[in-house]
Design an enzyme around this catalytic site. Structure first.
Site, PDB file in Angstrom:
ATOM      1  CE  LYS A 169      -3.896   2.058   2.533  1.00 40.80           C
ATOM      2  NZ  LYS A 169      -4.833   1.875   3.669  1.00 40.80           N
ATOM      3  CB  SER A 174      -8.030   3.658   2.572  1.00 36.01           C
ATOM      4  OG  SER A 174      -7.167   3.141   3.581  1.00 36.01           O
ATOM      5  CB  SER A 216      -8.344   0.921   5.589  1.00 35.13           C
ATOM      6  OG  SER A 216      -9.072   2.118   5.654  1.00 35.13           O
TER       7      SER A 216
END
Length: 452
Positions: A57, A134, A158
């Site tokens: 990420k 996210s 997330s």
């Protein structure tokens, strides 16, 4: 012992072929990946993770690359050191491929990013659906087979939300279990880093590799101290028979999609056949009641951390994220202090209630992935069951447990008290061994008109 050169080339070829359609990766530098492959060959690591590819990420640093944080202008132009969690997985033999798209500054649950790109959920070849956020790109990359596993962050669901919408296992650890060094913050009181993979087994082994040796309960009670150690092999080998699983009374499932509710009940029935004892119980803290206070704490902290981005880069920011950040200005220092006190009180209350159970089961999200065109960022449907884990600092595991008639993934969430990731792994792994939901793959040929 793997040969990393062909591993790197195969991964780069697949990314080049499919990622233009999926938009999972924010940054892939082929020469950087090849250099990492050369280093891994020299390292000659052995073990269950050696030779697997890793998507990271774009909140976590990779040495020599920028850390965008989902922003058009990167937050870190050239990271001098790789994030501790990634470095640990590299030491275990995983090959980092690059950075995956995230909601800007990780501040959103739908997976939408107007500043850079919104990854496409690969589970529908006709309708463009939200990926969940996210950690959107990380989830899509693993679901589509562009990486064997990924790292995400979880401040308000997330990891688990995109894992749920993409048929993955996503593990949010107890805060402090995985070191946060080299990761951009959103709300330090809630931030965690965790693994995303197709199976609970792989996620557990990733967690084991990332453990912070200094982590553990502060002033632990004797029982909690015994639970603090995480041994992936032991957790995977343990039987779930006799474990007590708290299940939600029907009223907690109001306004849950019928397919989600049916899959939840079916998963519990399967757990019971594995020897798990089910106990219907209303949680001491309603999961839905955790959405507002955790959101206020998140917004207040995020505003204080990132308001300078609005001052310098506001015109290029995702408008939804910019508005959410600005709302944090209304959260005063007094209110933040009050929230932290309430959080501690509710944690103590919940931990006392939860002593009667080994884990708690809920749906991960109450609805399947909606169409991107229908996403209402003023609403938080995905947060209903997941925020409790962040607000109360509970380890949590999302894992596949079904599919809609259209083939969209459905997910079960397992929660426990702090430092008890092992019981979640035992339950989740046993469930996956008894079902085949984790074996499903999205039909990418329908999505892009090619056979992968």
């Amino acid at each position: 012992m793997p040969d990393f050169a062909p591993v790197a080339e195969a991964a780069l070829d697949r990314i080049a072929r499919f990622d233009p359609h999926l938009r999972t990766f924010a940054l892939v530098e082929p020469e950087w990946v090849r250099e990492e492959a050369w280093r891994q060959d020299k390292l000659a690591a052995k073990g269950p993770l050696a030779g697997l590819t890793l998507a990271v990420k774009d909140l976590l640093d990779l040495r020599g690359l920028s850390t965008g944080g989902g922003c058009r202008t990167p937050v870190v132009a050239d990271a001098p050191v790789t994030a501790a969690a990634v470095a640990a997985l590299s030491a275990a033999g995983m090959l980092a491929l690059g950075k995956t798209h995230t909601v800007e500054l990780a501040f959103g649950t739908w997976g939408i990013n107007r500043a850079t790109a919104t990854p496409r959920n690969p589970w529908d070849g006709t309708i463009v659906r939200v990926p969940g956020g996210s950690s959107s790109g990380s989830a899509v990359a693993v679901a589509a087979g562009l990486a064997d596993a990924a790292l995400g962050t979880d401040t308000g669901g997330s990891i688990r939300i995109p894992a749920a919408l993409n048929n993955l296992a996503g593990l949010k650890p107890t805060k402090g279990r995985v070191p946060m060094a080299g990761c951009l913050p959103l709300c330090p009181e809630l931030d965690t880093i965790g693994p995303m993979a197709r199976t609970v087994e792989r996620a557990a082994r990733m967690l084991s590799a990332m453990l912070d040796p200094a982590a553990g309960p502060v002033r632990p009670a004797p029982k909690l101290a015994r639970q603090a150690r995480f041994d992936a092999d032991a957790a995977l080998a343990a039987s779930p028979r006799g474990l007590v699983l708290a299940v939600l009374p029907d009223r907690f499932l109001d306004r849950v999609d019928s397919a989600v509710g049916s899959a939840y009940v079916a998963a519990l029935t399967r757990m019971e056949t594995l020897g798990v004892k089910l106990a219907e119980a209303a949680p001491a803290i309603d999961p839905a009641a955790c959405v507002e206070p955790s959101g206020l704490l998140m917004a207040g902290r995020a505003w204080r951390l990132w308001r300078h981005r609005i001052e310098h880069y506001g015109s290029e920011m995702d408008s939804g994220v910019r508005d959410r950040l600005r709302a944090g200005e209304d959260v005063s220092d007094t209110e933040l202090s009050r929230l932290i006190k309430v959080q501690a009180q509710e944690q103590a209350r919940f931990y006392a209630w939860a002593q009667d159970f080994d884990a708690i089961a809920t749906p991960t999200v109450p609805i399947p992935a909606p169409a991107l065109a229908d996403a209402d960022e003023g609403q938080l449907p995905f947060s209903r069951f997941v925020r409790i884990a962040n607000w109360l600092d509970l380890p949590a595991l999302a894992l596949p447990c079904g599919a809609t008639a259209a083939g969209l993934p459905l997910s079960l969430q397992l929660l426990s008290t702090p430092w008890r990731e092992a019981v979640l792994v035992t339950l989740g792994h046993a469930y996956q061994c008894a079902t085949d939901w984790a074996d499903r793959r999205p039909a990418l040929e329908k999505l892009i008109g090619q056979v992968p």
